[in-house]
Design a protein around this motif. Structure first.
Motif, PDB file in Angstrom:
ATOM      1  N   ARG A 135       0.828  -1.207   0.000  1.00 13.83           N
ATOM      2  CA  ARG A 135       0.000   0.000   0.000  1.00 13.83           C
ATOM      3  C   ARG A 135       0.862   1.257   0.000  1.00 13.83           C
ATOM      4  NH1 ARG A 135      -5.656   1.274   0.181  1.00 13.83           N
ATOM      5  NH2 ARG A 135      -5.733   3.522   0.438  1.00 13.83           N
ATOM      6  N   ALA A 136       1.903   1.263   0.813  1.00 15.00           N
ATOM      7  CA  ALA A 136       2.790   2.429   0.878  1.00 15.00           C
ATOM      8  C   ALA A 136       3.463   2.678  -0.469  1.00 15.00           C
ATOM      9  CB  ALA A 136       3.828   2.231   1.971  1.00 15.00           C
ATOM     10  N   GLU A 139       0.912   4.053  -2.964  1.00 17.55           N
ATOM     11  CA  GLU A 139       0.582   5.460  -2.720  1.00 17.55           C
ATOM     12  C   GLU A 139       1.715   6.367  -3.191  1.00 17.55           C
ATOM     13  OE1 GLU A 139      -0.776   6.311   1.227  1.00 17.55           O
ATOM     14  OE2 GLU A 139      -2.383   4.815   1.156  1.00 17.55           O
ATOM     15  N   ARG A 140       2.937   5.846  -3.118  1.00 19.31           N
ATOM     16  CA  ARG A 140       4.094   6.633  -3.559  1.00 19.31           C
ATOM     17  C   ARG A 140       4.244   6.611  -5.073  1.00 19.31           C
ATOM     18  NH1 ARG A 140       9.591   5.992  -4.409  1.00 19.31           N
ATOM     19  NH2 ARG A 140       9.483   3.730  -4.176  1.00 19.31           N
ATOM     20  N   PRO A 142       1.735   5.939  -7.864  1.00 19.04           N
ATOM     21  CA  PRO A 142       0.483   5.680  -8.592  1.00 19.04           C
ATOM     22  C   PRO A 142       0.741   5.607 -10.091  1.00 19.04           C
ATOM     23  CG  PRO A 142       0.588   7.974  -7.891  1.00 19.04           C
ATOM     24  CD  PRO A 142       1.764   7.284  -7.268  1.00 19.04           C
ATOM     25  N   PRO A 201      -9.968   8.617   2.330  1.00 17.05           N
ATOM     26  CA  PRO A 201      -8.956   8.660   1.266  1.00 17.05           C
ATOM     27  C   PRO A 201      -8.780   7.286   0.635  1.00 17.05           C
ATOM     28  CG  PRO A 201      -8.176   9.778   3.244  1.00 17.05           C
ATOM     29  CD  PRO A 201      -9.442   9.084   3.626  1.00 17.05           C
ATOM     30  N   ARG A 202      -8.499   7.259  -0.665  1.00 21.48           N
ATOM     31  CA  ARG A 202      -8.395   5.993  -1.393  1.00 21.48           C
ATOM     32  C   ARG A 202      -6.999   5.774  -1.954  1.00 21.48           C
ATOM     33  NH1 ARG A 202     -13.496   7.565  -5.087  1.00 21.48           N
ATOM     34  NH2 ARG A 202     -15.145   7.531  -3.489  1.00 21.48           N
ATOM     35  N   GLY A 203      -6.672   4.504  -2.120  1.00 19.36           N
ATOM     36  CA  GLY A 203      -5.418   4.120  -2.759  1.00 19.36           C
ATOM     37  C   GLY A 203      -5.551   2.704  -3.282  1.00 19.36           C
ATOM     38  N   THR A 205      -6.015  -0.942  -3.814  1.00 26.10           N
ATOM     39  CA  THR A 205      -6.646  -1.950  -2.962  1.00 26.10           C
ATOM     40  C   THR A 205      -6.793  -3.248  -3.756  1.00 26.10           C
ATOM     41  OG1 THR A 205      -7.862  -0.238  -1.742  1.00 26.10           O
ATOM     42  CG2 THR A 205      -8.742  -2.476  -1.637  1.00 26.10           C
ATOM     43  N   GLN A 231      -9.413   1.476  -6.296  1.00 24.74           N
ATOM     44  CA  GLN A 231      -9.080   2.447  -5.263  1.00 24.74           C
ATOM     45  C   GLN A 231     -10.023   2.272  -4.068  1.00 24.74           C
ATOM     46  OE1 GLN A 231      -6.399   5.136  -5.896  1.00 24.74           O
ATOM     47  NE2 GLN A 231      -6.082   3.181  -6.930  1.00 24.74           N
ATOM     48  N   ARG A 234      -7.467   2.249   3.224  1.00 24.40           N
ATOM     49  CA  ARG A 234      -6.398   1.371   3.684  1.00 24.40           C
ATOM     50  C   ARG A 234      -6.923   0.152   4.430  1.00 24.40           C
ATOM     51  NH1 ARG A 234      -2.711   6.389   5.928  1.00 24.40           N
ATOM     52  NH2 ARG A 234      -1.805   6.995   3.911  1.00 24.40           N
ATOM     53  N   THR A 269       6.640   4.907   5.740  1.00 28.40           N
ATOM     54  CA  THR A 269       6.246   6.212   5.202  1.00 28.40           C
ATOM     55  C   THR A 269       6.523   7.390   6.132  1.00 28.40           C
ATOM     56  OG1 THR A 269       4.007   6.093   6.133  1.00 28.40           O
ATOM     57  CG2 THR A 269       4.360   5.075   3.962  1.00 28.40           C
TER      58      THR A 269
END
Length: 345
Positions: A135-136, A139-140, A142, A201-203, A205, A231, A234, A269
């Protein structure tokens, strides 16, 4: 047989030599429209994924928009490889034939590795750490070319899933329909839950990061079944893993693993996450996801003729019941559902 010849032909082309005598075994499938075959015998074996030629590339779960131009498995696979996530190696993809040759990951799932209770904490720690780092990284880094960044858990999708439960897990399962007043309350409360979840917030998934979608090979955790990635918050993949319908975990252990995720994410992060609000959202998401799962399992039974997931409905409903206790503001919804599905009461 034609299918066996075609499977051996695909493997032969993938590895550069014929395998005319390789034995073929059909593997146990999931709830999708794909079939899997093992060609050969370990350590000289491969898995061929067979897709219906008329199958849409669109997700079987509700999603918006047109079918993607590229097979989602291939598209998301490319992105995960870029992130350094261990995924099955694709040796050949014959799109016109609807066949893909993959490395054989053996039959040892994360779920199977847990049997006997030994090393469970160590295994879950590894799975949670992998999830936090994935996930980290996502997010870094995309990537708009990855399909997972073009679709999302929005308010409509959360609401659709809750009504999927209402239709299949409440009405069909109980054989009764809510009154007009009850239906209005369900509509209103489901939409409110959907709004709360969609506001987070989305990222990136995975969407179904659970014990049957992580394989164990040579000591590595290999992530599979990622084609429906999108998206989301977490906590979503954590609900899939720690509130898994196939492996029940007690709340104390779940809290330990949630704390581990928060710590690992902070280590990677530098971001500090408030545990109390993080876990409260986890519980709200548990209600939404596990209601949807209970309904989906009944849908798969009735519509696809596959009763294999019915055994997992009770665990899903126990998770919902326990999460309701931690979200007392939803006691009205709990009581309403319990009139039709007593297991959540």
């Amino acid at each position: 047989m034609e299918i066996e010849a075609a499977l051996r032909d695909q493997v032969g082309k993938a590895i550069g030599r014929p395998v005319p005598q390789a034995p073929i075994k059909k593997l146990k499938g999931d709830a999708s429209n794909r079939s899997y075959y093992r060609v050969g015998t370990a350590p000289e074996s491969w898995v061929v994924m067979v897709m219906p030629l008329d199958a849409s590339k669109k997700s079987e779960e509700a999603s918006k928009g047109e079918p993607p131009k590229e097979l989602p498995f291939v598209n998301v696979h490319r992105y995960l490889e870029k992130l350094g996530i261990r995924v099955p190696r694709i040796l050949r993809f014959d799109e016109p034939a609807g066949m893909m040759v993959l490395e054989d990951l053996s039959d040892i799932t994360f779920e199977a590795a847990l049997e006997g209770g030994r090393n469970n904490q160590a295994l879950y720690t590894r799975a949670v750490d992998l999830l936090a780092r994935m996930r980290a990284q996502a997010e870094r880094l995309p990537d708009p070319d990855c399909l997972a960044f073009t679709r999302a858990f929005d308010e409509d999708l959360y609401d659709w899933e809750l009504h999927h439960f209402r239709e299949w897990g409440l009405e069909v399962w109980s054989g009764k329909k809510p009154t007009d007043t009850e239906r209005a309350e369900l509509d209103r409360t489901f939409r409110d839950i959907a709004k709360q979840l969609a506001a987070a917030p989305r990222g990136f998934t995975h969407r179904d990061y659970q014990s049957r979608n992580i394989m164990m090979k040579d000591g590595e955790l290999v992530v599979i079944d990622f084609q429906d990635a999108l998206q989301g918050p977490r906590q979503y993949d954590l609900v899939a893993l720690l509130r898994d319908s196939y492996v029940e975990l007690d709340r104390g252990f779940v809290d330990t693993m949630l704390d581990r995720y928060i710590a690992t994410f902070a280590e990677v992060t530098g971001e500090r996450i408030d545990p109390k609000s993080f876990k409260a959202f986890f519980d709200l998401l548990t209600i939404q996801r596990k209601l949807k799962d209970a309904g989906r399992f009944e849908f798969i039974n009735r519509v696809k003729g596959n009763p294999g997931f019915l055994v997992s409905i009770p665990a899903s409903l126990r998770y919902v019941r326990d999460a309701f206790k931690l979200r007392p503001e939803l006691s009205g919804l709990q009581k309403l559902i319990a009139r039709y599905v007593p297991e959540v009461g």
